[in-house]
Design an enzyme around this catalytic site. Structure first.
Site, PDB file in Angstrom:
ATOM      1  N   CYS A 161      31.756  54.460  47.953  1.00 16.43           N
ATOM      2  CA  CYS A 161      32.852  54.123  48.869  1.00 16.43           C
ATOM      3  C   CYS A 161      34.231  54.450  48.301  1.00 16.43           C
ATOM      4  O   CYS A 161      35.240  54.303  49.009  1.00 16.43           O
ATOM      5  CB  CYS A 161      32.775  52.641  49.235  1.00 16.43           C
ATOM      6  N   HIS A 300      40.840  47.799  49.827  1.00 14.84           N
ATOM      7  CA  HIS A 300      39.480  48.208  50.175  1.00 14.84           C
ATOM      8  C   HIS A 300      38.973  47.318  51.311  1.00 14.84           C
ATOM      9  O   HIS A 300      38.402  47.807  52.275  1.00 14.84           O
ATOM     10  CB  HIS A 300      38.574  48.129  48.947  1.00 14.84           C
ATOM     11  N   GLU A 311      38.646  41.451  45.115  1.00 12.05           N
ATOM     12  CA  GLU A 311      39.802  42.336  45.243  1.00 12.05           C
ATOM     13  C   GLU A 311      41.100  41.546  45.171  1.00 12.05           C
ATOM     14  O   GLU A 311      42.083  41.995  44.577  1.00 12.05           O
ATOM     15  CB  GLU A 311      39.737  43.129  46.548  1.00 12.05           C
ATOM     16  N   LYS A 333      40.237  48.788  57.562  1.00  8.77           N
ATOM     17  CA  LYS A 333      38.819  48.705  57.922  1.00  8.77           C
ATOM     18  C   LYS A 333      38.582  47.675  59.018  1.00  8.77           C
ATOM     19  O   LYS A 333      37.529  47.697  59.661  1.00  8.77           O
ATOM     20  CB  LYS A 333      37.974  48.369  56.697  1.00  8.77           C
ATOM     21  N   HIS A 338      34.005  50.589  57.996  1.00  7.19           N
ATOM     22  CA  HIS A 338      33.949  51.184  56.656  1.00  7.19           C
ATOM     23  C   HIS A 338      33.434  52.609  56.764  1.00  7.19           C
ATOM     24  O   HIS A 338      32.262  52.843  57.035  1.00  7.19           O
ATOM     25  CB  HIS A 338      33.039  50.350  55.763  1.00  7.19           C
ATOM     26  N   PHE A 397      29.944  51.112  45.505  1.00  9.07           N
ATOM     27  CA  PHE A 397      28.661  50.791  44.883  1.00  9.07           C
ATOM     28  C   PHE A 397      28.538  51.568  43.579  1.00  9.07           C
ATOM     29  O   PHE A 397      28.985  52.711  43.463  1.00  9.07           O
ATOM     30  CB  PHE A 397      27.509  51.200  45.807  1.00  9.07           C
TER      31      PHE A 397
END
Length: 408
Positions: A161, A300, A311, A333, A338, A397
């Site tokens: 991502c 993110h 985060e 997002k 996403h 990830f």
């Protein structure tokens, strides 16, 4: 060291099929999430996605060209064409000094599923000769380089991502250190397929409710997983003197990049947020803006319980508790879902345009504060702010963390 600027942008997103419409809808809090239309979801737990709307590839590419491309490549080609036209750079840079850093988190997922079904149902002779060159993750970068005769460095980095951000950051370094005069950088994804949805559901990552207004709600106490999105984002990065010499329009200067790994777990972020904090710290320190608080952070912000909590910790660790409360944060997002490998590229465009227009886009769907997420997430409505810099944060990830900072 060379200075690097952004001179062109292009985007294909669930809230707009070009950068201008994407940005207008982002500022206005338009929700791109809706029930999945690509396939029957009756046997799937997740029913929602952020699909492209009214997107017809035949309006952009000849059929003979597009049929040899997986949708992730098609999206990349459309976004790149827009960015190159926006920049006006073609014909002004030597091919050997013109490069492409463009990735995808997964690659040709739709092609993989289609050809696997052919193999099972009709046998190996029916597998397309275009299968492999449509599938492989580097092929968006390859097709872009071929079409525009970019003979400089051509790389497709995959950091899940964080892919879009990593490719932009490394393209910035390629110009900064003198390996190219201009780079096409970004990411693309087209993974809204039954197999991908089932896989993400079963690893407990996706939201499984059916109300689009409550689906992707980053930093809200009731967040419960992300929504799959699709699309592409492209930025044209250029050496500053080269851009000035040709009279280019300049959106912003790229001034910092951070890249780290949690080295902790394949899907979960490190609980202390040390890896993400280090990446943010690298970017803001290189930009010489570690103490600057007139900053927009495009987070993110996936709407998963762990990401948004860690985060928040990362931003606090990088900026300090008090300064972290002064910066403006949002997660686009909440509108686009996403977009996986495309997310960082599209979100970098949002950061650049926020900086250019002094507008912080909102985090929509926000209704209930979370004690673990206690910063300014710009809930529901965009706001004006005199910004000095903008930071785009991506976390993937595998523990990949990437951040790119821009200044006026």
């Amino acid at each position: 060291m060379k200075r690097v600027v952004v001179t062109g942008i292009g985007a294909v997103t669930p809230i707009g099929n070009n950068a201008k419409i994407f940005w207008e809808n982002a500022k206005n809090g338009v929700n791109g999430i809706a029930p999945i239309t690509k396939f029957d979801t009756s046997e799937l737990k997740a029913k929602l996605a952020a699909e492209l709307k009214d997107f017809d590839i035949n309006e952009y590419l000849e059929k003979g060209e597009s049929r040899k491309m997986d949708p992730f490549v098609q999206y990349a080609m459309v976004a790149t064409d827009e960015a190159l036209k926006d920049s006006g750079i073609l014909g002004t840079v030597a091919p050997e000094r013109f490069g492409v850093y463009y990735g995808s988190g997964i690659g040709g997922f739709e092609t993989f599923c289609e050809e696997d079904a052919k193999l099972i149902e009709k046998g190996p002779k029916r597998v397309s000769p275009h299968f492999i060159p449509k599938l492989i993750g580097n092929i968006a970068a390859g097709n872009i380089a071929i079409k525009y005769e970019a003979k400089g460095p051509c790389v497709a980095m995959v950091t899940a991502c964080a892919t879009g951000t990593t490719n932009i950051g490394e393209a910035y370094r390629a110009i900064k250190h003198g390996y190219a005069d201009a780079m096409i950088a970004g990411g693309s994804e087209a993974s809204i397929t039954p197999l991908a949805v089932a896989g993400f559901v079963n690893c407990m990552a996706l939201h499984t409710g059916e109300d689009p207004a409550k689906a992707s709600i980053p930093f809200d106490k009731n967040r419960s997983g992300f929504i799959m999105g699709e699309g592409a984002g492209t930025l044209i990065l250029e050496e500053y003197e080269h851009a000035v010499a040709r009279g280019a329009k300049i959106y912003a200067e790229v001034c910092g990049y951070g890249s780290t790994c949690d080295a902790y777990h394949v899907t979960a972020p490190a609980p202390d947020a040390s890896g993400a904090a280090a990446a943010i710290k690298q970017a803001i320190t290189e930009a010489e803006m570690a103490e600057e608080t007139d900053v927009y952070i495009n987070a993110h912000g996936t709407s998963t319980p762990l990401n948004d909590k860690t985060e928040t910790l990362a931003i606090k660790a990088a900026y300090g508790e008090e300064n972290a409360k002064k910066v403006s944060i949002s997660s686009t997002k909440s509108m686009t879902g996403h977009m996986l490998g495309a997310a960082g590229a599209v979100e970098a465009i949002a950061a650049v345009l926020a900086l250019k227009e002094n507008i912080v886009p909102p985090t929509i769907g926000y209704s209930e504060p979370d004690e673990d997420c206690d910063l300014d997430y710009t809930p529901n409505t965009a706001k004006k702010r005199d910004l000095k810099a903008a930071l785009s944060v991506s976390l993937g990830f595998g523990g990949h963390n990437a951040c790119v900072m821009f200044k006026k």
